[in-house]
Design a protein around this motif. Sequence first.
Motif, PDB file in Angstrom:
ATOM      1  N   GLY A  24      -2.420  -1.944  -0.252  1.00 29.97           N
ATOM      2  CA  GLY A  24      -3.290  -3.052  -0.619  1.00 29.97           C
ATOM      3  C   GLY A  24      -4.284  -3.370   0.544  1.00 29.97           C
ATOM      4  O   GLY A  24      -4.426  -2.628   1.354  1.00 29.97           O
ATOM      5  N   LEU A  25      -4.756  -4.654   0.263  1.00 27.92           N
ATOM      6  CA  LEU A  25      -5.896  -5.007   1.422  1.00 27.92           C
ATOM      7  C   LEU A  25      -5.215  -5.992   2.335  1.00 27.92           C
ATOM      8  O   LEU A  25      -4.615  -6.825   2.005  1.00 27.92           O
ATOM      9  N   VAL A  26      -5.291  -5.608   3.668  1.00 26.86           N
ATOM     10  CA  VAL A  26      -4.671  -6.338   4.599  1.00 26.86           C
ATOM     11  C   VAL A  26      -5.845  -6.612   5.719  1.00 26.86           C
ATOM     12  O   VAL A  26      -6.704  -5.799   6.239  1.00 26.86           O
ATOM     13  N   GLN A  27      -5.872  -7.526   6.455  1.00 32.44           N
ATOM     14  CA  GLN A  27      -6.536  -7.910   7.484  1.00 32.44           C
ATOM     15  C   GLN A  27      -6.099  -7.256   8.888  1.00 32.44           C
ATOM     16  O   GLN A  27      -4.913  -6.956   9.143  1.00 32.44           O
ATOM     17  N   THR A  46      -6.411  -0.399   2.855  1.00 33.71           N
ATOM     18  CA  THR A  46      -7.458  -0.917   3.187  1.00 33.71           C
ATOM     19  C   THR A  46      -7.435  -2.122   4.407  1.00 33.71           C
ATOM     20  O   THR A  46      -6.656  -2.962   3.971  1.00 33.71           O
ATOM     21  N   VAL A  47      -7.854  -1.889   5.662  1.00 38.22           N
ATOM     22  CA  VAL A  47      -7.673  -2.840   6.688  1.00 38.22           C
ATOM     23  C   VAL A  47      -9.020  -3.284   6.971  1.00 38.22           C
ATOM     24  O   VAL A  47      -9.919  -2.605   7.379  1.00 38.22           O
ATOM     25  N   SER A  48      -9.073  -4.508   6.727  1.00 36.67           N
ATOM     26  CA  SER A  48     -10.537  -5.125   6.684  1.00 36.67           C
ATOM     27  C   SER A  48     -10.524  -6.578   6.829  1.00 36.67           C
ATOM     28  O   SER A  48      -9.539  -7.152   6.166  1.00 36.67           O
ATOM     29  N   SER A  49     -11.407  -7.190   7.544  1.00 35.78           N
ATOM     30  CA  SER A  49     -11.374  -8.967   7.597  1.00 35.78           C
ATOM     31  C   SER A  49     -12.492  -9.213   6.551  1.00 35.78           C
ATOM     32  O   SER A  49     -12.956 -10.492   6.531  1.00 35.78           O
TER      33      SER A  49
END
Length: 123
Positions: free
Chosen positions: A9-12, A120-123
């Motif tokens: 998933g998407l994580v900060q 996905t690692v994104s802010s």
Amino acid sequence: VQLVESGGGLVQPGGSLRLSCAASGFFFRSYGMGWFCQAPGKDREFVGAINWSGGFAEYADSVKGRFTISRDNAKNTVYLQMNNLEPEDTAVYYCAARRGGVTATIASAFGSWGQGTQVTVSS
């Protein structure tokens, strides 16, 4: 042999994810298991691997101290706990199985692969 990954998933940045890989169709506890990742435009890279009993694991230098592999032979499942994630960890993560029960660090040593799960690692 079937391997099904989940948990991506998407994580900060700085966050955590736990990937799971459910195995079926083979005698799970006689196989070494590995995790690899592949970012767009790059080759598939070794992340970590664990032996048949869970008593030995090895990791890529880039994830040492942040990622942990474990397995539950009663549930035919291997896990990848990912902590302190960085944008550079963004990739599709694949689970792989290797006959013989020992670990390996190269993709060609693993004969069976899952379909992958996106991290996905994104802010």
